[in-house]
Design a protein around this motif. Structure first.
Motif, short mmCIF file in Angstrom:
data_model
loop_
_atom_site.label_atom_id
_atom_site.label_comp_id
_atom_site.label_asym_id
_atom_site.label_seq_id
_atom_site.Cartn_x
_atom_site.Cartn_y
_atom_site.Cartn_z
N PRO B 42 16.45 46.22 -9.58
CA PRO B 42 15.37 46.76 -10.38
C PRO B 42 14.01 46.36 -9.82
N THR B 43 13.09 47.29 -9.82
CA THR B 43 11.73 46.96 -9.44
C THR B 43 11.01 46.48 -10.68
N THR B 44 10.85 45.17 -10.78
CA THR B 44 10.24 44.65 -12.00
C THR B 44 8.74 44.65 -11.89
N PHE B 45 8.25 44.49 -10.66
CA PHE B 45 6.81 44.39 -10.49
C PHE B 45 6.34 45.50 -9.57
N ASP B 46 5.32 46.23 -9.99
CA ASP B 46 4.82 47.29 -9.14
C ASP B 46 3.30 47.39 -9.27
N GLY B 47 2.65 46.22 -9.25
CA GLY B 47 1.20 46.22 -9.40
C GLY B 47 0.80 46.55 -10.82
N THR B 48 -0.48 46.49 -11.11
CA THR B 48 -0.98 46.86 -12.42
C THR B 48 -2.17 47.77 -12.21
N ALA B 49 -2.73 48.24 -13.31
CA ALA B 49 -3.88 49.13 -13.21
C ALA B 49 -5.02 48.46 -12.46
N GLY B 50 -5.16 47.16 -12.65
CA GLY B 50 -6.28 46.46 -12.03
C GLY B 50 -5.92 45.76 -10.75
N TYR B 51 -4.68 45.85 -10.34
CA TYR B 51 -4.28 45.13 -9.12
C TYR B 51 -3.33 46.00 -8.33
N LEU B 52 -3.80 46.44 -7.17
CA LEU B 52 -2.96 47.28 -6.32
C LEU B 52 -2.20 46.38 -5.37
N VAL B 53 -0.95 46.71 -5.16
CA VAL B 53 -0.13 45.84 -4.35
C VAL B 53 0.47 46.63 -3.19
N ALA B 54 0.43 46.02 -2.01
CA ALA B 54 1.05 46.67 -0.85
C ALA B 54 2.57 46.58 -1.00
N PRO B 55 3.28 47.59 -0.47
CA PRO B 55 4.74 47.64 -0.69
C PRO B 55 5.45 46.36 -0.25
N GLU B 56 5.05 45.81 0.89
CA GLU B 56 5.74 44.62 1.39
C GLU B 56 5.58 43.45 0.42
N LEU B 57 4.39 43.30 -0.11
CA LEU B 57 4.15 42.21 -1.06
C LEU B 57 4.93 42.46 -2.35
N ARG B 58 4.95 43.73 -2.79
CA ARG B 58 5.68 44.06 -4.01
C ARG B 58 7.16 43.70 -3.86
N ASP B 59 7.72 44.03 -2.70
CA ASP B 59 9.13 43.71 -2.47
C ASP B 59 9.36 42.21 -2.46
N ALA B 60 8.43 41.49 -1.84
CA ALA B 60 8.58 40.03 -1.80
C ALA B 60 8.56 39.45 -3.21
N VAL B 61 7.66 39.96 -4.05
CA VAL B 61 7.60 39.48 -5.43
C VAL B 61 8.91 39.76 -6.14
N ASN B 62 9.41 40.98 -5.98
CA ASN B 62 10.63 41.35 -6.69
C ASN B 62 11.83 40.55 -6.24
#
Lengths: 401, 318
Positions: B42-62
């Motif tokens: 599951p992709t639990t984190f995908d940035g927020t309205a005020g914070y854009l996240v690069a895909p690589e970082l998003r995957d690392a967080v997840n």
């Protein structure tokens, strides 16, 4: 299975541990790579590579394993040099943009090969040759909506291409970067020890003891923690060292800014150490080497920076220094070096030249006297480790004469 | 199990031609049989309205959230390391606990403090029943995160500021997510493992044992496309022309080798805001850089820029 990649990474110098590898396997089993090589590239990097200075190593290993890094076009160093220090591109109007010739991939590739063969000099801001900031389809930092990137920072798409771009090359640890990083490496030299000296009040312990004994104030005293490292830095300047002046300067300011040494002293020499050392770079004034030697005892750590590159007679001959007009005695350079090696607790030689040319005659002689390290961040860290380790051998505080 | 990661010899030389022309990556991807796809994490984190996240970082967080490992974040100042934790907390709807590490921080400070002085004081003046030690235990951010009944996000900010042994002292607590209070003999274990995000500015090298346990991501500096989106988050109504002009100059400035302190995202945002406030037309950016002080904070850098400009900007205009 893909265990081969694990061994490939290790063979390329990334010390991936089994635990880290197993977390990657767990992540894969849970579908985190989403069956895409691009995601896998990032996922494996997040779990296996823990330092950005290793990103470049990882990129190369990844590209080797999953693709092959041969350049599609043989782009020689010369052309890459033309592409350094890009110029600022001008903004295009919409008409101009529309006018720019659009070519299909094959034409582009053919054209690029042709131009690579015929281009003879740097071109910036133009419309035809490989260059920066222009509207030519080749080069980078330009405004052509199509075209092939040559050099520069980039955004390829496939994982292997991304890895092949080696975006993290300037984060590598085997390049010297800046003063602060050098300072951080030097800081590890510090060795805090509680020993002699006036005692100070240990407030935490005092409060603890007093509280435990039900409020009866009980003072706890102890000697203060002090960094007892004394650093002597000797630097070769001038002549063959000129190309490394920048690096040496940075090391020098890092050592100079470091406030955590009990003492820090530095002298310059030229080529090799003879009768005199100098306090200024132009080498006019300075103490005699003998005087410096006398002050050095087992509480000191010695670091010499130099390329150890000289004529064999300058190092070995009894009158080696005479030729330079800097020596009046008949002590040879190597003899002076040996004396320096004996005095301090630990010593290291930092060489700004790369390790591969260290088998030159004078360098190998000096390496027998001093442990030699490359003057890079990695080399300095190794030297600091060595200096720390060497000090563990004789820690007795009473050895100070 | 992972057909596209097949043995090296199997795929490496069978398709020499496609490897030559660089299409290998695509061909590896193409070999994934559809049937082999496992249930996607599951992709639990995908940035927020005020914070854009690069895909690589998003995957690392997840992956860090899913594998319950601490996430270590490094990167240039101004790339939003600290903001990431806030965004993660907001996005998964968990409270955020922040532990700002200082040079004097000890690992135990994050767990708890035993306020002996208060107890001593109470003992002298008979204010309270001092036999109950628990009332003198003050929990730190890590302690509170482990005590919490719900899942929380714990940010350990600038871990490199503390002593070199500090990360090692935390190993056990971060591994087991439990700690014991010596004074009372209690052992506290997390009911829900917190999401731990650690940031570092590289002041000090972190110990290997600590690094092995983390998921690591280095935030690369955003590229022009992502930067456009980031600026738009802060300046929603910025004109396209001004934005792209500014970005061209900003990235050009960052590429100049003579400039020692390269401007960061937050400085770019300030600069654009200032240009808009002052109502400076885009055309004026062609030849000069108004408010350059917002981008370059060192005198030497401003001088370097003048040198570059007189040498190079002129040559483009010809």
């Amino acid at each position: 299975m893909f265990i081969g990649f694990f061994f490939h990474l290790r063979a390329r110098g990334l010390k991936v541990t089994l635990t880290e590898w197993l977390s990657l396997v767990r992540a894969l089993a849970r579908g985190h790579e989403r069956a895409q090589l691009g995601t896998f590239y990032a996922l494996a990097r997040a779990l296996l590579v823990k330092k950005e200075s290793h990103y470049d190593l990882y990129d190369r290993a990844f590209a080797e394993w999953f693709g092959g890094l041969e350049d599609q076009y043989a782009i020689d160093e010369q052309i890459l040099q033309w592409l350094e220090n890009p110029v600022l591109p001008r903004e295009l109007t919409d008409e101009e943009r529309a006018q720019l010739s659009r070519m299909d991939l094959e034409t582009l590739q053919r054209e690029l090969r042709e131009r690579l063969r015929t281009q003879r000099e740097r071109h910036d801001g133009g419309s035809h040759w490989v260059g920066t900031g222009g509207t030519s389809p080749f080069g980078h930092g330009g405004r052509n909506p199509q075209g092939i990137r040559v050099g520069g920072a980039g955004g390829g798409r496939s994982a292997v291409q991304i890895a092949g771009e080696r975006r993290f090359e300037n984060l590598r640890g085997d390049r010297v970067l800046d003063v602060r990083q050098l300072g951080a490496a030097l800081r590890r030299l510090r060795r805090l020890a509680r020993d002699q000296g006036p005692e100070e009040l240990d407030i935490d312990e005092t409060v603890d003891k007093s509280a435990k004994s039900g409020g009866e104030i009980e003072l706890v005293l102890r000697p203060p923690r002090k960094n007892r490292v004394k650093l002597l830095l000797l630097m070769d300047v001038g002549g063959s060292m000129d190309p490394h002046a920048d690096t040496c300067e940075r090391l020098f300011s890092a050592a100079h800014q470091a406030t955590h040494f009990q003492a820090f002293r530095h002298y310059f020499f030229h080529n090799c150490i003879y009768d005199r050392l100098y306090t200024d770079i132009s080498r006019y004034q300075g103490p005699s080497t003998d005087d410096v030697l006398k002050q050095i005892d087992k509480s000191w750590t010695l670091v010499i920076v130099g390329d150890a590159w000289m004529g064999p007679y300058e190092l070995g001959a009894e009158a080696g220094g005479l030729a330079w007009g800097v020596s009046m005695s008949r002590t040879s350079g190597i003899e002076w070096l040996k004396r320096f090696a004996e005095r301090p607790k630990a010593s290291a030689w930092l060489n700004p030249e790369p390790r591969r040319i260290w088998n030159a005659p004078t360098v190998s002689v000096i390496r027998r006297v001093f442990p030699m390290f490359e003057l890079t961040l990695d080399g300095l860290s190794a030297a600091v480790e060595h200096l720390r380790g060497a000090r563990l051998v004789h820690t007795e505080p009473g050895a100070v004469p | 199990m992972f057909p596209w990661l097949a043995e090296r010899d199997g795929q490496r030389y069978d398709d020499e031609a496609s490897r030559r022309d660089g299409r290998c990556a695509a061909s590896i991807d193409a070999r994934v049989p559809r049937g082999m796809l496992r249930t996607m994490a599951p992709t639990t984190f995908d940035g927020t309205a005020g914070y854009l996240v690069a895909p690589e970082l998003r995957d690392a967080v997840n992956v860090a959230i899913d594998l319950e490992k601490p996430l270590l974040i490094k990167g240039e100042p101004g790339t939003g390391k600290t903001r990431l934790a806030e965004a993660v907390a907001e996005s998964i709807g968990a409270p955020l606990f922040v532990w700002n590490v200082k040079s004097t921080s000890k690992a135990r400070d994050g767990l708890y403090l035993y306020d002996t002085v208060a107890r001593l004081n109470d003992a002298r003046f008979n204010d309270r029943d001092i036999r109950d030690i628990r009332q003198y235990i003050k929990y730190g951010p890590l302690g509170r995160a482990l005590l919490s009944d719900e899942r929380v996000v714990l940010l350990i900010d600038e871990i490199d500021k503390a002593d070199m042994e500090f990360p090692n002292d935390l190993l056990h607590e971060l591994d087991r997510m439990s700690f014991s209070v010596d004074e009372t003999g209690e052992t506290i274990t997390a009911k829900k493992r917190p999401v731990v995000i650690i940031t570092s500015n590289n002041e000090k090298e972190l110990p290997d044992a600590f690094l092995r346990r983390c998921v690591f991501h280095f935030i690369a500096f955003p590229d022009e496309e992502l930067m456009k989106d980031i600026v738009r988050v802060h300046q929603p109504d910025v004109e396209d022309k001004l934005l792209s002009s500014c970005l061209v100059r900003f990235y050009w400035l960052r590429k100049q080798p003579d400039i020692k302190k390269r401007p960061s995202t937050s400085e770019l945002i300030d600069w654009i805001a200032a240009l808009r406030r002052a109502g400076i037309p885009v055309e004026r950016l062609e030849g000069e850089m108004p408010f350059v002080g917002l981008l370059l904070k060192k005198e030497a850098d401003v001088e370097a820029l003048v040198n570059v400009k007189t040498g190079k900007l002129r040559s483009i205009r010809q």
